[in-house]
Scaffold this active site. Structure first.
Site, PDB file in Angstrom:
ATOM      1  CG  ASN A 161       3.369  -1.858   8.747  1.00 46.98           C
ATOM      2  OD1 ASN A 161       2.225  -1.501   8.647  1.00 46.98           O
ATOM      3  ND2 ASN A 161       4.512  -1.121   8.886  1.00 46.98           N
ATOM      4  NE  ARG A 173      10.696 -10.211  -4.600  1.00 43.40           N
ATOM      5  CZ  ARG A 173      11.103 -10.344  -5.521  1.00 43.40           C
ATOM      6  NH1 ARG A 173      11.120 -10.700  -6.762  1.00 43.40           N
ATOM      7  NH2 ARG A 173      12.316 -10.468  -4.670  1.00 43.40           N
ATOM      8  CG  HIS A 209       4.245   3.877  -0.348  1.00 41.77           C
ATOM      9  ND1 HIS A 209       5.539   3.732  -1.207  1.00 41.77           N
ATOM     10  CD2 HIS A 209       4.686   5.141  -0.422  1.00 41.77           C
ATOM     11  CE1 HIS A 209       6.756   4.636  -1.217  1.00 41.77           C
ATOM     12  NE2 HIS A 209       5.710   5.406  -0.977  1.00 41.77           N
TER      13      HIS A 209
HETATM   14  C1  GAR Z   1       6.438   0.372   5.708  1.00 47.57           C
HETATM   15  O1  GAR Z   1       6.629   1.746   6.268  1.00 47.57           O
HETATM   16  C2  GAR Z   1       6.153   0.099   3.876  1.00 47.57           C
HETATM   17  O2  GAR Z   1       4.900   1.359   4.685  1.00 47.57           O
HETATM   18  C3  GAR Z   1       6.996   0.131   3.604  1.00 47.57           C
HETATM   19  O3  GAR Z   1       7.660  -0.581   4.101  1.00 47.57           O
HETATM   20  C4  GAR Z   1       7.981  -0.659   5.778  1.00 47.57           C
HETATM   21  C5  GAR Z   1       8.144  -1.939   6.563  1.00 47.57           C
HETATM   22  O4  GAR Z   1       8.471  -2.112   6.777  1.00 47.57           O
HETATM   23  N1  GAR Z   1       6.315   0.233   2.266  1.00 47.57           N
HETATM   24  C6  GAR Z   1       6.516  -0.008   1.086  1.00 47.57           C
HETATM   25  O5  GAR Z   1       7.730   1.328   1.202  1.00 47.57           O
HETATM   26  C7  GAR Z   1       5.939  -0.082   0.181  1.00 47.57           C
HETATM   27  N2  GAR Z   1       6.611   0.593  -1.249  1.00 47.57           N
HETATM   28  P1  GAR Z   1       8.564  -3.356   8.160  1.00 47.57           P
HETATM   29  O6  GAR Z   1       9.029  -4.046   7.832  1.00 47.57           O
HETATM   30  O7  GAR Z   1       8.378  -2.500   9.963  1.00 47.57           O
HETATM   31  O8  GAR Z   1       6.686  -3.264   8.096  1.00 47.57           O
END
Ligand code: GAR
Length: 208
Positions: free
Chosen positions: A16, A94, A112
């Site tokens: 992301n 966190r 999320h």
């Molecule tokens: C993403 O899917 C984001 O939505 C999630 O972590 C992932 C990171 O992926 N976030 C959460 O779960 C927040 N509670 P990435 O490192 O490939 O961007």
């Protein structure tokens, strides 16, 4: 108009983070630039991506500070030094404290992989599958002191297919994330995201 300076916080692979950076690099008229990656996990994939993309990295070890507040105070100092306008959490695993929240009031976004308020916290896609949900999705929201609990800016849903596992569903979730997050970051940088209590209006829409 000067581009808004964004700090992305990531703990993981950073896909992301890369999507938000790439959208700004592709568009000379982007209203924002990613000026810093804050990473709390040594060796996280996000750091490698930042190096490839030429984004400065502030790599931190929260455990080496006396408290979460002391850790965040140090990060806030770094953000101020670099003239950061707002913060984008992208897989930053966190909870934030009032130190960061007060320094960047209503200027911290998060993504999320569920349709909040369903399935907050870790492993949201697995949670949705285990629950038997027929619809999964993505939420972009403001960050408050809770777990994935702030005001919702944007959501997009997708169908859970009968044979889905996390390995087949999550990649489809991420395709949505990589499209939705840059669009929200752009709208926020253009001051088109209005917060009214828990209700958020994106003036002019997301253009998706
Ligand atoms: C993403 O899917 C984001 O939505 C999630 O972590 C992932 C990171 O992926 N976030 C959460 O779960 C927040 N509670 P990435 O490192 O490939 O961007």
């Amino acid at each position: 108009m000067a581009k808004k300076r964004v700090a992305v916080f990531a703990s993981g692979s950073g896909s992301n983070f890369e999507a938000v950076v790439s959208a700004s690099v592709r568009d000379a008229a982007s209203p924002y630039e990613v000026a810093l990656l804050v990473c709390d996990k040594p060796g996280a994939g996000a750091i490698e991506r930042a190096e490839r993309l030429g984004v400065p990295v502030y790599a931190v070890r929260p455990k080496s500070y006396a408290s979460r507040e002391a850790y965040e105070a140090d990060v806030v100092r770094e953000l101020r030094e670099r003239g950061i306008d707002f913060i984008v959490l992208a897989g930053y695993m966190r909870l934030v404290t009032s130190v960061l929240l007060d320094a960047f009031e209503n200027r911290i976004l998060n993504i999320h992989p569920s349709l909040l308020p369903a399935f907050p916290g870790l492993h949201a896609v697995e949670q949705a599958l285990a629950y038997g949900a027929k619809v999964a999705g993505v939420t972009v929201h403001f960050v408050d002191g809770g777990m994935d609990s702030g005001a919702i800016i944007a959501q997009e849903a997708l169908a859970v297919l009968p044979d889905d596992t996390a390995d087949t569903l999550y990649p489809r979730v991420q395709v949505i994330e990589h499209r939705l997050y840059p669009a929200v970051v752009r709208a926020f940088a253009e001051d088109r995201v209005r917060l009214d209590g828990r209700r958020v209006v994106v003036e002019g829409g997301l253009g998706l």
